[in-house]
Design a protein around this motif. Structure first.
Motif, PDB file in Angstrom:
ATOM      1  N   PHE A  92       2.274   9.244 -13.879  1.00 36.12           N
ATOM      2  CA  PHE A  92       3.316   8.130 -14.701  1.00 36.12           C
ATOM      3  C   PHE A  92       4.224   7.698 -13.667  1.00 36.12           C
ATOM      4  O   PHE A  92       4.585   8.411 -12.688  1.00 36.12           O
ATOM      5  N   VAL A  93       4.619   6.490 -13.896  1.00 32.78           N
ATOM      6  CA  VAL A  93       5.546   5.614 -13.024  1.00 32.78           C
ATOM      7  C   VAL A  93       6.691   5.259 -13.671  1.00 32.78           C
ATOM      8  O   VAL A  93       6.543   4.543 -14.860  1.00 32.78           O
ATOM      9  N   ALA A  94       7.944   5.446 -13.403  1.00 31.89           N
ATOM     10  CA  ALA A  94       9.200   5.039 -14.018  1.00 31.89           C
ATOM     11  C   ALA A  94       9.346   3.583 -14.046  1.00 31.89           C
ATOM     12  O   ALA A  94       9.412   3.079 -12.771  1.00 31.89           O
ATOM     13  N   LEU A  95       9.400   2.951 -15.143  1.00 34.71           N
ATOM     14  CA  LEU A  95       9.858   1.359 -15.075  1.00 34.71           C
ATOM     15  C   LEU A  95      10.861   1.231 -14.401  1.00 34.71           C
ATOM     16  O   LEU A  95      11.141   0.094 -13.720  1.00 34.71           O
ATOM     17  N   SER A  97      12.537   2.099 -11.751  1.00 30.71           N
ATOM     18  CA  SER A  97      12.504   1.972 -10.472  1.00 30.71           C
ATOM     19  C   SER A  97      12.377   0.611  -9.630  1.00 30.71           C
ATOM     20  O   SER A  97      12.567   0.591  -8.130  1.00 30.71           O
ATOM     21  N   GLY A  98      11.893  -0.022 -10.617  1.00 27.60           N
ATOM     22  CA  GLY A  98      12.172  -1.524  -9.987  1.00 27.60           C
ATOM     23  C   GLY A  98      10.872  -2.186  -9.476  1.00 27.60           C
ATOM     24  O   GLY A  98       9.900  -1.301  -9.087  1.00 27.60           O
ATOM     25  N   PRO A  99      10.581  -3.336  -9.582  1.00 27.30           N
ATOM     26  CA  PRO A  99       9.096  -4.033  -9.355  1.00 27.30           C
ATOM     27  C   PRO A  99       8.510  -3.578  -8.006  1.00 27.30           C
ATOM     28  O   PRO A  99       7.194  -3.143  -8.050  1.00 27.30           O
ATOM     29  N   GLN A 100       9.267  -3.745  -6.798  1.00 26.03           N
ATOM     30  CA  GLN A 100       8.976  -3.241  -5.499  1.00 26.03           C
ATOM     31  C   GLN A 100       8.264  -1.869  -5.568  1.00 26.03           C
ATOM     32  O   GLN A 100       7.148  -1.415  -5.027  1.00 26.03           O
ATOM     33  N   ASP A 101       9.239  -0.858  -6.063  1.00 21.64           N
ATOM     34  CA  ASP A 101       8.760   0.503  -6.264  1.00 21.64           C
ATOM     35  C   ASP A 101       7.582   0.765  -7.176  1.00 21.64           C
ATOM     36  O   ASP A 101       6.672   1.457  -6.811  1.00 21.64           O
ATOM     37  N   ILE A 102       7.625  -0.012  -8.144  1.00 21.77           N
ATOM     38  CA  ILE A 102       6.428   0.340  -9.212  1.00 21.77           C
ATOM     39  C   ILE A 102       5.143  -0.204  -8.333  1.00 21.77           C
ATOM     40  O   ILE A 102       4.250   0.310  -8.430  1.00 21.77           O
ATOM     41  N   GLY A 103       5.168  -1.296  -7.729  1.00 22.43           N
ATOM     42  CA  GLY A 103       4.059  -1.894  -7.024  1.00 22.43           C
ATOM     43  C   GLY A 103       3.502  -0.852  -5.868  1.00 22.43           C
ATOM     44  O   GLY A 103       2.257  -0.615  -5.754  1.00 22.43           O
ATOM     45  N   ILE A 106       2.007   2.285  -7.626  1.00 23.28           N
ATOM     46  CA  ILE A 106       0.688   2.257  -7.857  1.00 23.28           C
ATOM     47  C   ILE A 106      -0.335   2.127  -6.918  1.00 23.28           C
ATOM     48  O   ILE A 106      -1.377   2.446  -6.829  1.00 23.28           O
ATOM     49  N   ARG A 107      -0.072   1.263  -5.867  1.00 27.74           N
ATOM     50  CA  ARG A 107      -0.790   1.078  -4.747  1.00 27.74           C
ATOM     51  C   ARG A 107      -0.972   2.411  -3.846  1.00 27.74           C
ATOM     52  O   ARG A 107      -2.346   2.973  -3.730  1.00 27.74           O
ATOM     53  N   ARG A 108      -0.142   3.132  -3.840  1.00 22.29           N
ATOM     54  CA  ARG A 108      -0.281   4.644  -3.393  1.00 22.29           C
ATOM     55  C   ARG A 108      -1.201   5.345  -4.114  1.00 22.29           C
ATOM     56  O   ARG A 108      -2.037   6.253  -3.668  1.00 22.29           O
ATOM     57  N   LEU A 109      -1.022   5.219  -5.378  1.00 25.30           N
ATOM     58  CA  LEU A 109      -1.860   6.051  -6.260  1.00 25.30           C
ATOM     59  C   LEU A 109      -3.155   5.853  -6.604  1.00 25.30           C
ATOM     60  O   LEU A 109      -3.897   6.528  -6.999  1.00 25.30           O
ATOM     61  N   THR A 110      -3.655   4.585  -5.743  1.00 27.91           N
ATOM     62  CA  THR A 110      -4.867   4.031  -6.068  1.00 27.91           C
ATOM     63  C   THR A 110      -5.499   3.995  -4.470  1.00 27.91           C
ATOM     64  O   THR A 110      -6.381   2.990  -4.327  1.00 27.91           O
TER      65      THR A 110
END
Length: 164
Positions: A92-95, A97-103, A106-110
């Motif tokens: 789960f990623v909190a929305l 947190s801002g676009p850069q953090d989300i990106g 998700i990159r880290r999780l994949t």
């Protein structure tokens, strides 16, 4: 008259009114058309589901899980514990947190690869979602060649045309 196989039917959950139960299928049809028909999500792929705590997002998470995809949920709040989406999202990623953090999350999780599919049925609720969605895709971003340009539909405004 409409003939439906008995195996396709289920009882209405007691906690839902008849009105609520009548629209359950809409979320799943919408989710299926987007994730399976348009995006062609397949077993073993990663999908980022924006709005995972909502009706359509929750349905997409369940559909993705059923086909064997890894589900990363993104929303302002985590799905409630008693919902199907809560038990099947792997991350789960909190929305907020801002676009850069989300990106970057998700990159880290994949492992730096990004996801094959980004599903977002609430684009107008998050400014900058278009560039973020492209940044999250695993190169070469297979949605663009298969589906064409991204089309944003303001569902709430569109549905008002048919709502009394």
């Amino acid at each position: 008259m409409l003939a439906i196989p008995a195996a396709a039917l289920t009882r209405k959950p007691e906690r839902l009114s008849f009105e609520e139960a009548s629209v359950v299928g809409v979320s799943f049809i919408t989710g299926w058309l987007g994730a399976i028909e348009a995006a062609q999500l397949a077993k073993g792929e990663n999908i980022a589901v924006f709005g995972v705590s909502g009706g359509v997002g929750g349905a997409v998470a369940q559909i993705a899980h059923a086909v064997g995809a890894r589900v990363i949920g993104v929303d302002r709040v985590r799905p409630a514990d008693d919902t199907p989406a809560a038990s099947i999202i792997e991350e789960f990623v909190a929305l907020d947190s801002g676009p850069q953090d989300i990106g970057s999350t998700i990159r880290r999780l994949t492992a730096g690869n990004g996801v094959e599919v980004v599903y977002d049925d609430r684009v107008e609720a998050f400014e900058g979602a278009g560039p973020l969605m492209l940044a999250l895709h695993r190169p070469p971003g297979r949605l663009r060649p298969r589906v064409g340009p991204v089309v944003h539909v303001a569902v709430r405004r569109l549905s008002r045309r048919w709502t009394p």
